[in-house]
Scaffold this active site. Sequence first.
Site, PDB file in Angstrom:
ATOM      1  N   ARG A  97       0.843  -1.198   0.000  1.00  0.00           N
ATOM      2  CA  ARG A  97       0.000   0.000   0.000  1.00  0.00           C
ATOM      3  C   ARG A  97       0.881   1.253   0.000  1.00  0.00           C
ATOM      4  O   ARG A  97       1.948   1.245   0.632  1.00  0.00           O
ATOM      5  CB  ARG A  97      -0.885  -0.025   1.253  1.00  0.00           C
ATOM      6  CG  ARG A  97      -1.845   1.132   1.418  1.00  0.00           C
ATOM      7  CD  ARG A  97      -2.990   1.072   0.446  1.00  0.00           C
ATOM      8  NE  ARG A  97      -4.099   1.935   0.871  1.00  0.00           N
ATOM      9  CZ  ARG A  97      -5.103   2.275   0.059  1.00  0.00           C
ATOM     10  NH1 ARG A  97      -5.156   1.827  -1.189  1.00  0.00           N
ATOM     11  NH2 ARG A  97      -6.089   3.045   0.495  1.00  0.00           N
ATOM     12  N   THR A 371      -9.376   0.479 -10.033  1.00  0.00           N
ATOM     13  CA  THR A 371      -8.553  -0.519  -9.359  1.00  0.00           C
ATOM     14  C   THR A 371      -8.623  -1.795 -10.176  1.00  0.00           C
ATOM     15  O   THR A 371      -9.319  -1.832 -11.174  1.00  0.00           O
ATOM     16  CB  THR A 371      -9.102  -0.716  -7.923  1.00  0.00           C
ATOM     17  OG1 THR A 371      -8.844   0.482  -7.212  1.00  0.00           O
ATOM     18  CG2 THR A 371      -8.510  -1.855  -7.159  1.00  0.00           C
ATOM     19  N   ASN A 391      -6.103   4.228  -7.275  1.00  0.00           N
ATOM     20  CA  ASN A 391      -7.325   4.850  -6.780  1.00  0.00           C
ATOM     21  C   ASN A 391      -8.227   5.320  -7.902  1.00  0.00           C
ATOM     22  O   ASN A 391      -8.778   4.501  -8.611  1.00  0.00           O
ATOM     23  CB  ASN A 391      -7.039   5.960  -5.773  1.00  0.00           C
ATOM     24  CG  ASN A 391      -8.291   6.294  -4.983  1.00  0.00           C
ATOM     25  OD1 ASN A 391      -9.180   5.453  -4.856  1.00  0.00           O
ATOM     26  ND2 ASN A 391      -8.402   7.497  -4.461  1.00  0.00           N
ATOM     27  N   GLU A 410      -4.058   8.040  -3.995  1.00  0.00           N
ATOM     28  CA  GLU A 410      -4.530   7.227  -2.872  1.00  0.00           C
ATOM     29  C   GLU A 410      -4.658   8.061  -1.591  1.00  0.00           C
ATOM     30  O   GLU A 410      -5.299   7.628  -0.630  1.00  0.00           O
ATOM     31  CB  GLU A 410      -3.556   6.067  -2.653  1.00  0.00           C
ATOM     32  CG  GLU A 410      -4.194   4.746  -2.346  1.00  0.00           C
ATOM     33  CD  GLU A 410      -4.804   4.058  -3.544  1.00  0.00           C
ATOM     34  OE1 GLU A 410      -6.025   3.870  -3.554  1.00  0.00           O
ATOM     35  OE2 GLU A 410      -4.060   3.708  -4.483  1.00  0.00           O
ATOM     36  N   ASP A 413      -7.947   8.418   0.061  1.00  0.00           N
ATOM     37  CA  ASP A 413      -8.524   7.380   0.927  1.00  0.00           C
ATOM     38  C   ASP A 413      -8.373   7.710   2.415  1.00  0.00           C
ATOM     39  O   ASP A 413      -8.942   7.024   3.270  1.00  0.00           O
ATOM     40  CB  ASP A 413      -7.886   6.007   0.636  1.00  0.00           C
ATOM     41  CG  ASP A 413      -8.528   5.333  -0.578  1.00  0.00           C
ATOM     42  OD1 ASP A 413      -9.545   5.841  -1.071  1.00  0.00           O
ATOM     43  OD2 ASP A 413      -8.007   4.302  -1.019  1.00  0.00           O
ATOM     44  N   SER A 442      -7.888   1.228   3.287  1.00  0.00           N
ATOM     45  CA  SER A 442      -8.333   0.684   1.997  1.00  0.00           C
ATOM     46  C   SER A 442      -9.520  -0.246   2.201  1.00  0.00           C
ATOM     47  O   SER A 442      -9.767  -0.726   3.301  1.00  0.00           O
ATOM     48  CB  SER A 442      -7.170  -0.101   1.387  1.00  0.00           C
ATOM     49  OG  SER A 442      -7.575  -0.745   0.210  1.00  0.00           O
ATOM     50  N   SER A 443     -10.231  -0.473   1.095  1.00  0.00           N
ATOM     51  CA  SER A 443     -11.294  -1.487   1.115  1.00  0.00           C
ATOM     52  C   SER A 443     -10.899  -2.722   0.323  1.00  0.00           C
ATOM     53  O   SER A 443     -11.679  -3.671   0.210  1.00  0.00           O
ATOM     54  CB  SER A 443     -12.575  -0.908   0.509  1.00  0.00           C
ATOM     55  OG  SER A 443     -12.992   0.211   1.236  1.00  0.00           O
ATOM     56  N   GLY A 462     -13.792  -1.644  -6.850  1.00  0.00           N
ATOM     57  CA  GLY A 462     -15.126  -1.102  -6.573  1.00  0.00           C
ATOM     58  C   GLY A 462     -15.193  -0.218  -5.349  1.00  0.00           C
ATOM     59  O   GLY A 462     -16.267  -0.003  -4.795  1.00  0.00           O
ATOM     60  N   GLY A 463     -14.036   0.282  -4.903  1.00  0.00           N
ATOM     61  CA  GLY A 463     -14.028   1.215  -3.777  1.00  0.00           C
ATOM     62  C   GLY A 463     -14.701   0.616  -2.560  1.00  0.00           C
ATOM     63  O   GLY A 463     -14.481  -0.540  -2.209  1.00  0.00           O
TER      64      GLY A 463
END
Length: 579
Positions: A97, A371, A391, A410, A413, A442-443, A462-463
């Site tokens: 990340r 993503t 992102n 990013e 986020d 993050s998801s 898909g966030g």
Amino acid sequence: MNNHPRLIHCFFTLLLCLGTYVHAADVPPRAAIATAHPLATRAGQEILEAGGNAFDAAVAVTAVLGVVEPYGSGLGGGGFWLLHRASDGMQVMVDGREKAPMAAHRDLYLDDKGEVIPGASINGPLAAGIPGVPAAMAHIAKKYGRLPLATSLAPAIRLAREGFAVDEQYRRYAKLRLQTLQRFPATAEIFLHKNAVPSLGYGLQQPDLANTLQSIAADGGESFYRGDLAKRLVVGVQAGGGIWSLEDLRQYRIVERAPIRTEYRGMKLISAAPPSSGGVALASMLQMLGQFDVDGMPEADRVHVMIEVMRRAYRDRAEYLGDSDFVEVPVVRLTSAAYAKQLVKGIRMDKATPSAALRPVGQPGGAGTDTTHFSILDAEGNRVAATMSINYLFGSGFVVPGTGFLLNDEMDDFSAKPGVPNAYGLVGAEANAIEPGKRPLSSMSPTFLDDDRGVAILGTPGGSRIITMVLLGALQYAAGADAETIVVRPRFHHQYLPDVVMYEDGAFSADTEQELSLRGHMLKKQLSPYGGGFGHYGNMQAVVWDRQKNRVDAASDKRGIGAASVFVQTKTAKEANGK
Ligand code: DON
């Protein structure tokens, strides 16, 4: 008596058959790859067929996706690679990340009046965290792969140099981000043609990216993080108004983290650990669902319970989740059955709980909208589930001249400001405030499922909706679905705030829709995240290895343009290398 020898013979034949069966189910009969782009799937297959293992293929696929889906991921971004090594059962999450630069601070995106500056955490180099993809690829190749990094990067280098044909998806996304792409000449030069969206089939060549990939292939990212490339990146970012320093790049490290694990009715779920919220939220939702007999319920009740469970898990996500290197995330408590029992007490079957009625969360945070994900199973049984991101579509839109890749955005986020939801409406808290060197929440939820039937490898972009998509996928798998059924399933989603149920056409029956409205759920048919008309969301890539049927299948979401391939891996890495 006479039958005895026959019986004994039968008995031994049966044992032999069982033995063969168990042995056959020990390793998959086929290898499988599902990715968001046919060229990436092909590259992964090429590497497996050259004697690489799933980890080498993961490096190849990661690099190629960055070339052919420059709007979704790439060298300027980050991701999570969930690995399973068959030889010893080791499971680890490689956390690549992005990290906030050291000059970042809580109010980075606020003006003098303390208001969020629109677009500041989305467009241009100030929005970019320090990338992790080059370090992650080098790490995975070195520690887990069998082939040299240069071999696994070769397909990406070739595609960057020779070009790939622009597809409809590329054109659609470039159109949506046209203004930003045009704003930065070095970006327009690469990703547009004569400053306009390239036509269908246009051969998009990326020579600078080929050179950067070549440099990483040669030195494992040394130049990128500590050498000439690093200098060039810092000069370029600062010239564009960003705040990176040489020290930021020098200090970047990937982290190996223990995945989050939970169990739901005999199925193990292994998923992303913080700084992803995915594993914790999935575990929490499954623990809550485990308190109900959801399978035995009428559809309206089942969907109602699932929505209520999503609402509660996302509320907790907003309050407690952040980079566990900086804040204490109460993982054990949030994923425990005892806590789930407590949470579900507030669920009424006849009425939706307004999100406003739940204990309020301090502050909001974010997640974005492009993503990519891929899933790989090799012939030895090694597995990779990886989700990578820059992102937003085309990330920050910024390319440092001469480097060939887009920087991420990013930083969006993070929670830019208490009380202000970001572009995607996710709320966050103190735990996800900006701090120097911290990773934004993050998801992304690369996930393995493991039960008596076999194994599934899945994930999606898909966030904020990633986590509920993976939840639906996991429940499909638990109900016996194959890969195709898992990825096609129409989806619904609730994320606490906004207090609405987003859903795709066909996610539930008309009767259930009516019943949910009667119970007070606000239903909103899903608009495409990219604007315009009713749409769908996600781009799930799934591999299922059914041990009982000794069968492997894979599927790439029809909502995207990806491809899945299931094939006999003639030469396993072991055979090729004698290792
Ligand atoms: O890490 C995250 O949660 C986001 N940056 C992911 C963005 C994303 O999945 C967008 N997908 N369409």
